[in-house]
Design a protein around this motif. Sequence first.
Motif, PDB file in Angstrom:
ATOM      1  N   ALA A  37      44.504  46.014  35.263  1.00  0.00           N
ATOM      2  CA  ALA A  37      43.701  44.797  35.177  1.00  0.00           C
ATOM      3  C   ALA A  37      43.200  44.391  36.562  1.00  0.00           C
ATOM      4  CB  ALA A  37      44.525  43.676  34.548  1.00  0.00           C
ATOM      5  N   ALA A  38      44.093  44.464  37.557  1.00  0.00           N
ATOM      6  CA  ALA A  38      43.707  44.063  38.919  1.00  0.00           C
ATOM      7  C   ALA A  38      42.606  44.982  39.447  1.00  0.00           C
ATOM      8  CB  ALA A  38      44.926  44.085  39.838  1.00  0.00           C
ATOM      9  N   GLU A  39      42.714  46.264  39.114  1.00  0.00           N
ATOM     10  CA  GLU A  39      41.669  47.210  39.565  1.00  0.00           C
ATOM     11  C   GLU A  39      40.325  46.885  38.905  1.00  0.00           C
ATOM     12  OE1 GLU A  39      44.573  50.986  40.543  1.00  0.00           O
ATOM     13  OE2 GLU A  39      43.192  51.160  38.828  1.00  0.00           O
ATOM     14  N   LEU A  40      40.370  46.630  37.592  1.00  0.00           N
ATOM     15  CA  LEU A  40      39.129  46.279  36.896  1.00  0.00           C
ATOM     16  C   LEU A  40      38.508  45.028  37.529  1.00  0.00           C
ATOM     17  CD1 LEU A  40      40.189  46.845  33.166  1.00  0.00           C
ATOM     18  CD2 LEU A  40      38.322  48.018  34.353  1.00  0.00           C
ATOM     19  N   LEU A  41      39.352  44.031  37.787  1.00  0.00           N
ATOM     20  CA  LEU A  41      38.832  42.764  38.347  1.00  0.00           C
ATOM     21  C   LEU A  41      38.228  42.989  39.732  1.00  0.00           C
ATOM     22  CD1 LEU A  41      41.712  40.450  37.105  1.00  0.00           C
ATOM     23  CD2 LEU A  41      39.304  40.354  36.380  1.00  0.00           C
ATOM     24  N   ASN A  42      38.859  43.863  40.519  1.00  0.00           N
ATOM     25  CA  ASN A  42      38.311  44.148  41.849  1.00  0.00           C
ATOM     26  C   ASN A  42      37.078  45.034  41.794  1.00  0.00           C
ATOM     27  OD1 ASN A  42      39.791  43.048  44.387  1.00  0.00           O
ATOM     28  ND2 ASN A  42      41.381  43.368  42.833  1.00  0.00           N
ATOM     29  N   ASP A  43      36.837  45.584  40.599  1.00  0.00           N
ATOM     30  CA  ASP A  43      35.668  46.431  40.388  1.00  0.00           C
ATOM     31  C   ASP A  43      34.569  45.643  39.654  1.00  0.00           C
ATOM     32  OD1 ASP A  43      34.359  48.834  40.633  1.00  0.00           O
ATOM     33  OD2 ASP A  43      35.141  49.642  38.746  1.00  0.00           O
ATOM     34  N   GLU A  44      34.636  44.328  39.709  1.00  0.00           N
ATOM     35  CA  GLU A  44      33.636  43.417  39.110  1.00  0.00           C
ATOM     36  C   GLU A  44      33.561  43.519  37.588  1.00  0.00           C
ATOM     37  OE1 GLU A  44      30.351  44.665  41.734  1.00  0.00           O
ATOM     38  OE2 GLU A  44      30.459  42.647  42.586  1.00  0.00           O
ATOM     39  N   GLN A  45      34.668  44.012  36.959  1.00  0.00           N
ATOM     40  CA  GLN A  45      34.732  44.041  35.498  1.00  0.00           C
ATOM     41  C   GLN A  45      35.416  42.770  35.000  1.00  0.00           C
ATOM     42  OE1 GLN A  45      33.477  46.446  33.579  1.00  0.00           O
ATOM     43  NE2 GLN A  45      32.891  47.828  35.233  1.00  0.00           N
ATOM     44  N   VAL A  46      35.438  42.601  33.665  1.00  0.00           N
ATOM     45  CA  VAL A  46      36.062  41.389  33.091  1.00  0.00           C
ATOM     46  C   VAL A  46      37.242  41.775  32.205  1.00  0.00           C
ATOM     47  CG1 VAL A  46      33.944  40.059  33.220  1.00  0.00           C
ATOM     48  CG2 VAL A  46      34.443  41.344  31.141  1.00  0.00           C
ATOM     49  N   VAL A  47      38.219  40.868  32.136  1.00  0.00           N
ATOM     50  CA  VAL A  47      39.468  41.145  31.416  1.00  0.00           C
ATOM     51  C   VAL A  47      39.875  39.905  30.620  1.00  0.00           C
ATOM     52  CG1 VAL A  47      41.943  41.626  31.751  1.00  0.00           C
ATOM     53  CG2 VAL A  47      40.257  42.778  33.204  1.00  0.00           C
ATOM     54  N   GLY A  48      40.262  40.106  29.359  1.00  0.00           N
ATOM     55  CA  GLY A  48      40.792  38.999  28.566  1.00  0.00           C
ATOM     56  C   GLY A  48      42.231  38.726  28.978  1.00  0.00           C
ATOM     57  N   MET A  49      42.557  37.467  29.315  1.00  0.00           N
ATOM     58  CA  MET A  49      43.929  37.190  29.770  1.00  0.00           C
ATOM     59  C   MET A  49      44.494  35.929  29.118  1.00  0.00           C
ATOM     60  SD  MET A  49      43.761  35.534  33.590  1.00  0.00           S
ATOM     61  CE  MET A  49      42.907  33.961  33.883  1.00  0.00           C
ATOM     62  N   PRO A  50      45.815  35.934  28.891  1.00  0.00           N
ATOM     63  CA  PRO A  50      46.422  34.745  28.293  1.00  0.00           C
ATOM     64  C   PRO A  50      46.535  33.621  29.321  1.00  0.00           C
ATOM     65  CG  PRO A  50      48.115  36.345  28.872  1.00  0.00           C
ATOM     66  CD  PRO A  50      46.799  36.984  29.196  1.00  0.00           C
ATOM     67  N   THR A  51      46.305  32.398  28.893  1.00  0.00           N
ATOM     68  CA  THR A  51      46.709  31.253  29.714  1.00  0.00           C
ATOM     69  C   THR A  51      47.444  30.301  28.758  1.00  0.00           C
ATOM     70  OG1 THR A  51      45.005  29.541  29.498  1.00  0.00           O
ATOM     71  CG2 THR A  51      44.456  31.434  30.907  1.00  0.00           C
ATOM     72  N   GLU A  52      48.050  29.270  29.293  1.00  0.00           N
ATOM     73  CA  GLU A  52      48.815  28.361  28.434  1.00  0.00           C
ATOM     74  C   GLU A  52      47.900  27.506  27.544  1.00  0.00           C
ATOM     75  OE1 GLU A  52      48.239  28.070  31.555  1.00  0.00           O
ATOM     76  OE2 GLU A  52      48.175  25.992  32.257  1.00  0.00           O
ATOM     77  N   THR A  53      46.605  27.372  27.924  1.00  0.00           N
ATOM     78  CA  THR A  53      45.692  26.567  27.098  1.00  0.00           C
ATOM     79  C   THR A  53      45.131  27.445  25.984  1.00  0.00           C
ATOM     80  OG1 THR A  53      43.865  27.036  28.626  1.00  0.00           O
ATOM     81  CG2 THR A  53      45.078  24.967  28.942  1.00  0.00           C
ATOM     82  N   VAL A  54      44.221  28.368  26.322  1.00  0.00           N
ATOM     83  CA  VAL A  54      43.689  29.356  25.374  1.00  0.00           C
ATOM     84  C   VAL A  54      43.503  30.651  26.170  1.00  0.00           C
ATOM     85  CG1 VAL A  54      42.499  27.581  24.021  1.00  0.00           C
ATOM     86  CG2 VAL A  54      41.243  28.774  25.823  1.00  0.00           C
ATOM     87  N   TYR A  55      43.139  31.744  25.496  1.00  0.00           N
ATOM     88  CA  TYR A  55      42.860  32.980  26.234  1.00  0.00           C
ATOM     89  C   TYR A  55      41.570  32.825  27.028  1.00  0.00           C
ATOM     90  CZ  TYR A  55      46.595  36.006  24.635  1.00  0.00           C
ATOM     91  OH  TYR A  55      47.822  36.583  24.453  1.00  0.00           O
ATOM     92  N   GLY A  56      41.556  33.391  28.249  1.00  0.00           N
ATOM     93  CA  GLY A  56      40.382  33.316  29.106  1.00  0.00           C
ATOM     94  C   GLY A  56      39.748  34.690  29.269  1.00  0.00           C
ATOM     95  N   LEU A  57      38.448  34.704  29.567  1.00  0.00           N
ATOM     96  CA  LEU A  57      37.768  35.958  29.908  1.00  0.00           C
ATOM     97  C   LEU A  57      37.526  35.926  31.411  1.00  0.00           C
ATOM     98  CD1 LEU A  57      36.536  38.599  29.028  1.00  0.00           C
ATOM     99  CD2 LEU A  57      34.393  37.402  28.602  1.00  0.00           C
ATOM    100  N   ALA A  58      38.366  36.697  32.148  1.00  0.00           N
ATOM    101  CA  ALA A  58      38.441  36.544  33.599  1.00  0.00           C
ATOM    102  C   ALA A  58      37.558  37.532  34.344  1.00  0.00           C
ATOM    103  CB  ALA A  58      39.892  36.727  34.044  1.00  0.00           C
ATOM    104  N   GLY A  59      36.977  37.055  35.441  1.00  0.00           N
ATOM    105  CA  GLY A  59      36.221  37.903  36.359  1.00  0.00           C
ATOM    106  C   GLY A  59      36.224  37.264  37.743  1.00  0.00           C
ATOM    107  N   ASN A  60      35.919  38.061  38.757  1.00  0.00           N
ATOM    108  CA  ASN A  60      35.888  37.564  40.146  1.00  0.00           C
ATOM    109  C   ASN A  60      34.875  36.424  40.284  1.00  0.00           C
ATOM    110  OD1 ASN A  60      35.571  37.158  42.869  1.00  0.00           O
ATOM    111  ND2 ASN A  60      35.163  39.315  43.367  1.00  0.00           N
ATOM    112  N   ALA A  61      35.366  35.224  40.614  1.00  0.00           N
ATOM    113  CA  ALA A  61      34.492  34.044  40.682  1.00  0.00           C
ATOM    114  C   ALA A  61      33.484  34.129  41.815  1.00  0.00           C
ATOM    115  CB  ALA A  61      35.341  32.780  40.847  1.00  0.00           C
ATOM    116  N   PHE A  62      33.750  35.000  42.815  1.00  0.00           N
ATOM    117  CA  PHE A  62      32.817  35.144  43.942  1.00  0.00           C
ATOM    118  C   PHE A  62      31.756  36.208  43.682  1.00  0.00           C
ATOM    119  CE2 PHE A  62      36.385  33.538  46.846  1.00  0.00           C
ATOM    120  CZ  PHE A  62      35.838  32.259  46.920  1.00  0.00           C
ATOM    121  N   SER A  63      31.880  36.934  42.572  1.00  0.00           N
ATOM    122  CA  SER A  63      30.965  38.059  42.316  1.00  0.00           C
ATOM    123  C   SER A  63      29.946  37.727  41.230  1.00  0.00           C
ATOM    124  CB  SER A  63      31.771  39.286  41.873  1.00  0.00           C
ATOM    125  OG  SER A  63      30.943  40.175  41.144  1.00  0.00           O
ATOM    126  N   PRO A  64      28.663  37.613  41.594  1.00  0.00           N
ATOM    127  CA  PRO A  64      27.636  37.383  40.563  1.00  0.00           C
ATOM    128  C   PRO A  64      27.620  38.470  39.501  1.00  0.00           C
ATOM    129  CG  PRO A  64      26.730  36.965  42.746  1.00  0.00           C
ATOM    130  CD  PRO A  64      28.087  37.574  42.958  1.00  0.00           C
TER     131      PRO A  64
END
Length: 342
Positions: free
Chosen positions: A20-47
């Motif tokens: 997951a960390a590699e995908l995120l550092n490669d500007e990909q997106v990953v579905g991740m659990p959070t305590e509120t709802v599941y999030g679709l995560a990506g690098n916030a600094f990368s357009p």
Amino acid sequence: MKTEVVKITAESENGAYKKAAELLNDEQVVGMPTETVYGLAGNAFSPVAVNRIFEAKGRPTDNPLIVHVSKFEDIYDLVKAVPESAKKLAEKFWPGPLTVILPKADKVPYCTTGNLDTVAVRCPSHPVARRLIELSGLPLAAPSANLSGKPSPTRAEHVYEDLNGRIPLVIDGGESEEGVESTVISLVGEKPRLLRPGNVTLNELKSVLGEVEVDNAVLNPLKKDEKVSSPGMKYKHYSPEAEIILVRGDYKGFCDYVNANSSDDVYAMVFDDEGRELNIPFICYGHEDYKLLAHSLFDTLRELDKKGAKRCFVRYPDEHNDDNLAVLNRLLRAAGFKVIDV
Ligand code: AMP
Ligand code: MG
């Protein structure tokens, strides 16, 4: 694209975190659990990553994303300045389901903030989300991991239902404990303003900040040409295929109304220990306790679709209890503000 789903705990060493960390550092997106709802995560600094989030969800690009950090100090990278009010809120509610809006730092791209000069920031408490943020070394933009307009996902399988074939990886960390998205408070105006209610309640915010304004859009439909403080409020939200109709009044009135208006494929959503008096199928969505209602709300809305419901009459939570604001806000939007008084 094939979507992989991997089960994980905070301590897992099955290679999923690394992947997951590699995908995120490669500007990909990953579905991740959070305590509120599941999030679709990506690098916030990368357009590039942020655009992938908007594309996978089908989210309008003027609807800004919340940026997730694993510790308070990391917000200094994202915002221009940190007012005393933000420090006090973070001390009391972070890590947890509270998002604060502050003027954005120059290096946060405008695509992340939906072209606004402000940015939304939250520090989640979910151990899997926290470890992922730390391992990737990135602030993670992460809206709810559903197709835009659908109920937010509270289980990995909901993310898969909506985003299969659109994203490479979903991390399955079990069911989200809170079940509704974070409380969003803006700290950029003269007074703090509640933009979206969540499980950090209005009363809890007031206990830290004193006065807190409640944005009109929290419980009311937008008026024509009304300026929105939170762009997300403009859009259709949380909607299952079934038509949702809220029925406000006591339980006897609810049963009389629903029984008189029953037909095929019509369901009811009631509080626990209710429903026996109804002549249609029903689903219980919790006690009349705001945390329990919030916990199963979205799961129940998705269950209606699986049952093939065409219409659902829903018991209306007590609107005089401010703690119910989060559930009411989501239900009103799911219903397109259709409320029947009995
Ligand atoms: P979601 O990411 O689906 O949980 O939605 C995030 C919510 O936060 C949306 O309703 C956005 O409109 C709101 N939001 C995010 N950033 C800002 C911002 N800078 N100003 C106002 N609202 C925001
Ligand atoms: Mg959302």
